[in-house]
Design a protein around this motif. Structure first.
Motif, PDB file in Angstrom:
ATOM      1  N   VAL A 168      42.885 -14.519  25.174  1.00 36.46           N
ATOM      2  CA  VAL A 168      41.944 -14.859  24.112  1.00 36.46           C
ATOM      3  C   VAL A 168      41.637 -13.631  23.272  1.00 36.46           C
ATOM      4  O   VAL A 168      41.350 -12.554  23.791  1.00 36.46           O
ATOM      5  N   GLN A 169      41.712 -13.812  21.959  1.00 33.90           N
ATOM      6  CA  GLN A 169      41.336 -12.741  21.042  1.00 33.90           C
ATOM      7  C   GLN A 169      40.471 -13.337  19.939  1.00 33.90           C
ATOM      8  O   GLN A 169      40.832 -14.351  19.337  1.00 33.90           O
ATOM      9  N   LEU A 170      39.344 -12.684  19.698  1.00 30.62           N
ATOM     10  CA  LEU A 170      38.415 -13.088  18.650  1.00 30.62           C
ATOM     11  C   LEU A 170      38.134 -11.854  17.804  1.00 30.62           C
ATOM     12  O   LEU A 170      37.665 -10.849  18.326  1.00 30.62           O
ATOM     13  N   VAL A 171      38.418 -11.945  16.520  1.00 31.80           N
ATOM     14  CA  VAL A 171      38.256 -10.791  15.639  1.00 31.80           C
ATOM     15  C   VAL A 171      37.338 -11.169  14.481  1.00 31.80           C
ATOM     16  O   VAL A 171      37.710 -11.987  13.633  1.00 31.80           O
ATOM     17  N   GLU A 172      36.155 -10.553  14.471  1.00 33.09           N
ATOM     18  CA  GLU A 172      35.183 -10.808  13.411  1.00 33.09           C
ATOM     19  C   GLU A 172      35.423  -9.880  12.227  1.00 33.09           C
ATOM     20  O   GLU A 172      35.926  -8.755  12.382  1.00 33.09           O
ATOM     21  N   SER A 173      35.031 -10.348  11.053  1.00 35.31           N
ATOM     22  CA  SER A 173      35.066  -9.535   9.845  1.00 35.31           C
ATOM     23  C   SER A 173      34.051 -10.097   8.854  1.00 35.31           C
ATOM     24  O   SER A 173      33.500 -11.182   9.078  1.00 35.31           O
ATOM     25  N   GLY A 174      33.820  -9.349   7.789  1.00 33.75           N
ATOM     26  CA  GLY A 174      32.927  -9.837   6.743  1.00 33.75           C
ATOM     27  C   GLY A 174      31.557  -9.203   6.728  1.00 33.75           C
ATOM     28  O   GLY A 174      30.771  -9.447   5.816  1.00 33.75           O
TER      29      GLY A 174
ATOM     30  N   PHE B 175      33.552 -14.019   9.209  1.00 29.60           N
ATOM     31  CA  PHE B 175      34.778 -14.691   9.612  1.00 29.60           C
ATOM     32  C   PHE B 175      35.102 -14.320  11.054  1.00 29.60           C
ATOM     33  O   PHE B 175      34.821 -13.203  11.493  1.00 29.60           O
ATOM     34  N   CYS B 176      35.715 -15.246  11.769  1.00 29.20           N
ATOM     35  CA  CYS B 176      36.185 -14.969  13.118  1.00 29.20           C
ATOM     36  C   CYS B 176      37.574 -15.588  13.260  1.00 29.20           C
ATOM     37  O   CYS B 176      37.718 -16.807  13.191  1.00 29.20           O
ATOM     38  N   ALA B 177      38.574 -14.724  13.429  1.00 30.22           N
ATOM     39  CA  ALA B 177      39.943 -15.191  13.622  1.00 30.22           C
ATOM     40  C   ALA B 177      40.222 -15.302  15.112  1.00 30.22           C
ATOM     41  O   ALA B 177      40.060 -14.321  15.850  1.00 30.22           O
ATOM     42  N   ALA B 178      40.627 -16.490  15.545  1.00 32.10           N
ATOM     43  CA  ALA B 178      40.842 -16.762  16.959  1.00 32.10           C
ATOM     44  C   ALA B 178      42.325 -16.897  17.273  1.00 32.10           C
ATOM     45  O   ALA B 178      43.101 -17.428  16.464  1.00 32.10           O
ATOM     46  N   SER B 179      42.707 -16.419  18.447  1.00 29.48           N
ATOM     47  CA  SER B 179      44.087 -16.573  18.895  1.00 29.48           C
ATOM     48  C   SER B 179      44.126 -16.534  20.413  1.00 29.48           C
ATOM     49  O   SER B 179      43.159 -16.133  21.062  1.00 29.48           O
TER      50      SER B 179
END
Lengths: 107, 126
Positions: free
Chosen positions: B2-8, B21-25
């Protein structure tokens, strides 16, 4: 709102000793209680959910107990890497709420 | 995994707006509820908002109701938090978190924050 109260606010324990962290809910949360660990400068990590179920990869020295309004996180044989703030969280009702945290320091 | 990367995140004046924003993978995004949790500097954790796996149900802490909107795009594996009318007390690190379940009321052990991103700092200041 269900208020979660953690005690003590901080404790200092020697390596190899056992620590017991308390979490009390203002209303029953049944077994809908989770514990998280947050090390300095790091993101929180899920330790326990369902009051006593260890999350994936969590060492057996971490154990949870309790139900209703009284819960305990026990850490047996404390290690230096266990130095962190520990939070409880109820998910029985809205809003989801956290306790204020217990800071554990390893002597 | 699991990877969660926030931005913004960033600095915004009181009354301003920001979108996180949160990009999930690493997992089937469309099967899990998602959350935003914040932490003011030197303070504890505060749940902000939750969205169910399909976006049909949303929940907010009272202090952000009417100002913040959580949403998701399952085709893009993205989670969002639109924040309007920002106040100084909204200053915090905002974490994106994956639910252990679908984020469905009545389902066992839903609304547990199983995985967390690294966080995005929002500073509201003039």
């Amino acid at each position: 709102e269900i208020v979660m109260t953690q005690s003590p606010a901080a404790l200092s324990v020697s390596p190899g000793e056992r620590a017991a962290l308390s979490c009390r809910a203002s209303l029953t949360v049944n077994s809908n209680l989770a514990w998280y660990q947050q090390k300095p400068g790091q993101t929180p990590r899920l330790l326990i959910y369902g009051a006593f179920i260890r999350a994936t990869g969590i060492p057996a020295r971490f154990s949870g107990s309790g139900s209703g309004t009284e819960f305990t996180l026990s850490i047996s044989s404390l290690q230096s890497e266990d130095s962190a703030v520990y939070y409880c969280q109820q998910y029985n009702d809205w809003p989801l709420t956290f306790g204020g945290g217990t800071k554990v320091e390893i002597k | 995994q699991v990877q969660l990367v926030e931005s913004g995140g960033g600095v915004v004046q009181p009354g301003g707006s920001l979108r996180l924003f949160c990009a999930a993978s690493g997992f089937t995004f469309s099967s899990f509820g998602m959350h935003w949790v914040r932490q003011a500097p030197g303070k504890g954790l505060e749940w902000v908002a939750t969205i169910s796996y399909d976006g049909s149900n949303k929940y907010y802490v009272d202090s952000v109701k009417g100002r913040f909107t959580i949403s998701r795009d399952n085709s893009k594996n993205m989670l969002y938090l639109q924040m309007n009318s920002l106040r100084a007390e909204d200053t915090a690190v905002f974490y994106c978190a994956k639910d252990k379940g679908g984020g469905v009321v009545g389902a066992t052990n839903n609304f547990v924050f199983e995985s967390w991103g690294q966080g995005s700092l929002v500073t509201v200041s003039s």
